[in-house]
Scaffold this motif. Structure first.
Motif, PDB file in Angstrom:
ATOM      1  N   ASP A  81       0.857  -1.179   0.000  1.00  0.00           N
ATOM      2  CA  ASP A  81       0.000   0.000   0.000  1.00  0.00           C
ATOM      3  C   ASP A  81       0.895   1.231   0.000  1.00  0.00           C
ATOM      4  O   ASP A  81       1.416   1.642   1.040  1.00  0.00           O
ATOM      5  CB  ASP A  81      -0.906  -0.019   1.236  1.00  0.00           C
ATOM      6  CG  ASP A  81      -1.815   1.197   1.294  1.00  0.00           C
ATOM      7  OD1 ASP A  81      -2.103   1.783   0.229  1.00  0.00           O
ATOM      8  OD2 ASP A  81      -2.236   1.564   2.404  1.00  0.00           O
ATOM      9  N   SER A  82       1.106   1.792  -1.194  1.00  0.00           N
ATOM     10  CA  SER A  82       2.021   2.909  -1.340  1.00  0.00           C
ATOM     11  C   SER A  82       1.818   3.543  -2.714  1.00  0.00           C
ATOM     12  O   SER A  82       1.288   2.899  -3.615  1.00  0.00           O
ATOM     13  CB  SER A  82       3.462   2.399  -1.211  1.00  0.00           C
ATOM     14  OG  SER A  82       4.375   3.451  -1.346  1.00  0.00           O
ATOM     15  N   PRO A  83       2.284   4.787  -2.905  1.00  0.00           N
ATOM     16  CA  PRO A  83       2.317   5.370  -4.245  1.00  0.00           C
ATOM     17  C   PRO A  83       3.553   4.869  -5.005  1.00  0.00           C
ATOM     18  O   PRO A  83       4.325   4.068  -4.484  1.00  0.00           O
ATOM     19  CB  PRO A  83       2.395   6.871  -3.968  1.00  0.00           C
ATOM     20  CG  PRO A  83       3.081   6.967  -2.651  1.00  0.00           C
ATOM     21  CD  PRO A  83       2.642   5.749  -1.874  1.00  0.00           C
ATOM     22  N   HIS A  84       3.750   5.345  -6.226  1.00  0.00           N
ATOM     23  CA  HIS A  84       4.851   4.888  -7.087  1.00  0.00           C
ATOM     24  C   HIS A  84       6.217   4.971  -6.404  1.00  0.00           C
ATOM     25  O   HIS A  84       6.959   4.006  -6.403  1.00  0.00           O
ATOM     26  CB  HIS A  84       4.869   5.703  -8.392  1.00  0.00           C
ATOM     27  CG  HIS A  84       6.003   5.355  -9.287  1.00  0.00           C
ATOM     28  ND1 HIS A  84       6.009   4.222 -10.056  1.00  0.00           N
ATOM     29  CD2 HIS A  84       7.178   5.981  -9.519  1.00  0.00           C
ATOM     30  CE1 HIS A  84       7.143   4.160 -10.733  1.00  0.00           C
ATOM     31  NE2 HIS A  84       7.867   5.216 -10.432  1.00  0.00           N
ATOM     32  N   ASP A  85       6.558   6.106  -5.860  1.00  0.00           N
ATOM     33  CA  ASP A  85       7.864   6.289  -5.216  1.00  0.00           C
ATOM     34  C   ASP A  85       7.798   5.747  -3.794  1.00  0.00           C
ATOM     35  O   ASP A  85       7.794   6.498  -2.824  1.00  0.00           O
ATOM     36  CB  ASP A  85       8.268   7.767  -5.209  1.00  0.00           C
ATOM     37  CG  ASP A  85       8.544   8.301  -6.598  1.00  0.00           C
ATOM     38  OD1 ASP A  85       8.931   7.510  -7.465  1.00  0.00           O
ATOM     39  OD2 ASP A  85       8.376   9.510  -6.810  1.00  0.00           O
ATOM     40  N   VAL A  86       7.774   4.430  -3.698  1.00  0.00           N
ATOM     41  CA  VAL A  86       7.540   3.749  -2.421  1.00  0.00           C
ATOM     42  C   VAL A  86       8.417   4.316  -1.312  1.00  0.00           C
ATOM     43  O   VAL A  86       7.937   4.621  -0.222  1.00  0.00           O
ATOM     44  CB  VAL A  86       7.772   2.228  -2.563  1.00  0.00           C
ATOM     45  CG1 VAL A  86       7.659   1.528  -1.226  1.00  0.00           C
ATOM     46  CG2 VAL A  86       6.806   1.633  -3.569  1.00  0.00           C
ATOM     47  N   LEU A  88       9.841   7.149  -0.954  1.00  0.00           N
ATOM     48  CA  LEU A  88       9.830   8.595  -0.709  1.00  0.00           C
ATOM     49  C   LEU A  88       8.568   9.103  -0.038  1.00  0.00           C
ATOM     50  O   LEU A  88       8.564  10.190   0.505  1.00  0.00           O
ATOM     51  CB  LEU A  88      10.017   9.342  -2.039  1.00  0.00           C
ATOM     52  CG  LEU A  88      11.289   9.038  -2.809  1.00  0.00           C
ATOM     53  CD1 LEU A  88      11.313   9.828  -4.110  1.00  0.00           C
ATOM     54  CD2 LEU A  88      12.524   9.323  -1.979  1.00  0.00           C
ATOM     55  N   GLY A  89       7.501   8.345  -0.086  1.00  0.00           N
ATOM     56  CA  GLY A  89       6.228   8.820   0.431  1.00  0.00           C
ATOM     57  C   GLY A  89       6.037   8.544   1.910  1.00  0.00           C
ATOM     58  O   GLY A  89       6.880   7.943   2.576  1.00  0.00           O
ATOM     59  N   LYS A  90       4.899   8.957   2.399  1.00  0.00           N
ATOM     60  CA  LYS A  90       4.581   8.780   3.822  1.00  0.00           C
ATOM     61  C   LYS A  90       4.355   7.315   4.177  1.00  0.00           C
ATOM     62  O   LYS A  90       4.380   6.958   5.345  1.00  0.00           O
ATOM     63  CB  LYS A  90       3.355   9.612   4.186  1.00  0.00           C
ATOM     64  CG  LYS A  90       3.633  11.095   4.095  1.00  0.00           C
ATOM     65  CD  LYS A  90       2.446  11.907   4.513  1.00  0.00           C
ATOM     66  CE  LYS A  90       2.722  13.358   4.237  1.00  0.00           C
ATOM     67  NZ  LYS A  90       2.762  14.209   5.348  1.00  0.00           N
ATOM     68  N   LYS A  91       4.138   6.478   3.168  1.00  0.00           N
ATOM     69  CA  LYS A  91       3.906   5.052   3.417  1.00  0.00           C
ATOM     70  C   LYS A  91       5.178   4.234   3.165  1.00  0.00           C
ATOM     71  O   LYS A  91       5.115   3.051   2.863  1.00  0.00           O
ATOM     72  CB  LYS A  91       2.760   4.558   2.533  1.00  0.00           C
ATOM     73  CG  LYS A  91       1.444   5.246   2.851  1.00  0.00           C
ATOM     74  CD  LYS A  91       0.338   4.715   1.972  1.00  0.00           C
ATOM     75  CE  LYS A  91      -0.992   5.356   2.334  1.00  0.00           C
ATOM     76  NZ  LYS A  91      -2.085   4.811   1.522  1.00  0.00           N
ATOM     77  N   TRP A  92       6.336   4.858   3.294  1.00  0.00           N
ATOM     78  CA  TRP A  92       7.619   4.201   3.023  1.00  0.00           C
ATOM     79  C   TRP A  92       7.797   2.937   3.855  1.00  0.00           C
ATOM     80  O   TRP A  92       8.425   1.975   3.420  1.00  0.00           O
ATOM     81  CB  TRP A  92       8.782   5.164   3.278  1.00  0.00           C
ATOM     82  CG  TRP A  92       8.893   5.580   4.718  1.00  0.00           C
ATOM     83  CD1 TRP A  92       8.311   6.657   5.302  1.00  0.00           C
ATOM     84  CD2 TRP A  92       9.589   4.897   5.760  1.00  0.00           C
ATOM     85  NE1 TRP A  92       8.601   6.705   6.645  1.00  0.00           N
ATOM     86  CE2 TRP A  92       9.392   5.628   6.958  1.00  0.00           C
ATOM     87  CE3 TRP A  92      10.370   3.750   5.815  1.00  0.00           C
ATOM     88  CZ2 TRP A  92       9.945   5.241   8.171  1.00  0.00           C
ATOM     89  CZ3 TRP A  92      10.909   3.363   7.023  1.00  0.00           C
ATOM     90  CH2 TRP A  92      10.691   4.109   8.189  1.00  0.00           C
ATOM     91  N   LYS A  93       7.247   2.926   5.059  1.00  0.00           N
ATOM     92  CA  LYS A  93       7.426   1.784   5.963  1.00  0.00           C
ATOM     93  C   LYS A  93       6.803   0.513   5.370  1.00  0.00           C
ATOM     94  O   LYS A  93       7.301  -0.584   5.609  1.00  0.00           O
ATOM     95  CB  LYS A  93       6.835   2.098   7.332  1.00  0.00           C
ATOM     96  CG  LYS A  93       7.262   1.102   8.402  1.00  0.00           C
ATOM     97  CD  LYS A  93       6.895   1.616   9.782  1.00  0.00           C
ATOM     98  CE  LYS A  93       7.345   0.724  10.892  1.00  0.00           C
ATOM     99  NZ  LYS A  93       7.153  -0.689  10.734  1.00  0.00           N
ATOM    100  N   ASN A  94       5.748   0.659   4.570  1.00  0.00           N
ATOM    101  CA  ASN A  94       5.137  -0.511   3.943  1.00  0.00           C
ATOM    102  C   ASN A  94       6.141  -1.227   3.037  1.00  0.00           C
ATOM    103  O   ASN A  94       6.226  -2.447   3.038  1.00  0.00           O
ATOM    104  CB  ASN A  94       3.894  -0.102   3.143  1.00  0.00           C
ATOM    105  CG  ASN A  94       2.806   0.460   4.024  1.00  0.00           C
ATOM    106  OD1 ASN A  94       2.774   0.234   5.223  1.00  0.00           O
ATOM    107  ND2 ASN A  94       1.904   1.219   3.429  1.00  0.00           N
ATOM    108  N   GLY A  95       6.889  -0.462   2.274  1.00  0.00           N
ATOM    109  CA  GLY A  95       7.912  -1.044   1.416  1.00  0.00           C
ATOM    110  C   GLY A  95       9.047  -1.641   2.235  1.00  0.00           C
ATOM    111  O   GLY A  95       9.528  -2.746   1.943  1.00  0.00           O
TER     112      GLY A  95
END
Length: 106
Positions: A81-86, A88-95
């Motif tokens: 669950d993340s945008p393209h730039d995994v 760099l975004g606020k959901k980086w922890k998911n990656g």
């Protein structure tokens, strides 16, 4: 605090500025094996490989993510669950969690 500061440095990267038509002409997948769709270098890849796909990606859709995994001779990508730039975004922890789980599965 540091994470938020670093993320702010990349804010301009959240806007898609890629010429996807031009990019499509240059993709390495054009050299894929015609029958299997696999990369010509698959036999030289490490035995463990990973493709992470972002569910909120507006650049690479689910089909493209699955094609990327197949190109590298993988069954499927790991979707997060993340945008393209995994990273760099606020959901980086998911990656990061997906990578950690993958590494721990060895």
């Amino acid at each position: 605090e540091d994470v938020e500061r670093y993320q702010s440095y990349f804010e301009r990267d959240t806007v898609a500025t890629i010429d996807l038509g031009d990019l499509a002409k240059r993709l390495p997948s054009a050299k894929a094996d015609v029958r299997s769709g696999k990369a010509p270098f698959c036999d030289r890849l490490p035995s463990k490989s990973l493709v992470i796909a972002a569910r909120g990606d507006f650049v690479v859709d689910e089909e493209g993510s699955r094609e990327s995994a197949a190109y590298l001779n993988l069954e499927s990508p790991v979707f997060v669950d993340s945008p393209h730039d995994v990273m760099l975004g606020k959901k980086w922890k998911n990656g990061a969690d997906a990578i950690l789980e993958w590494v721990q599965s060895w």
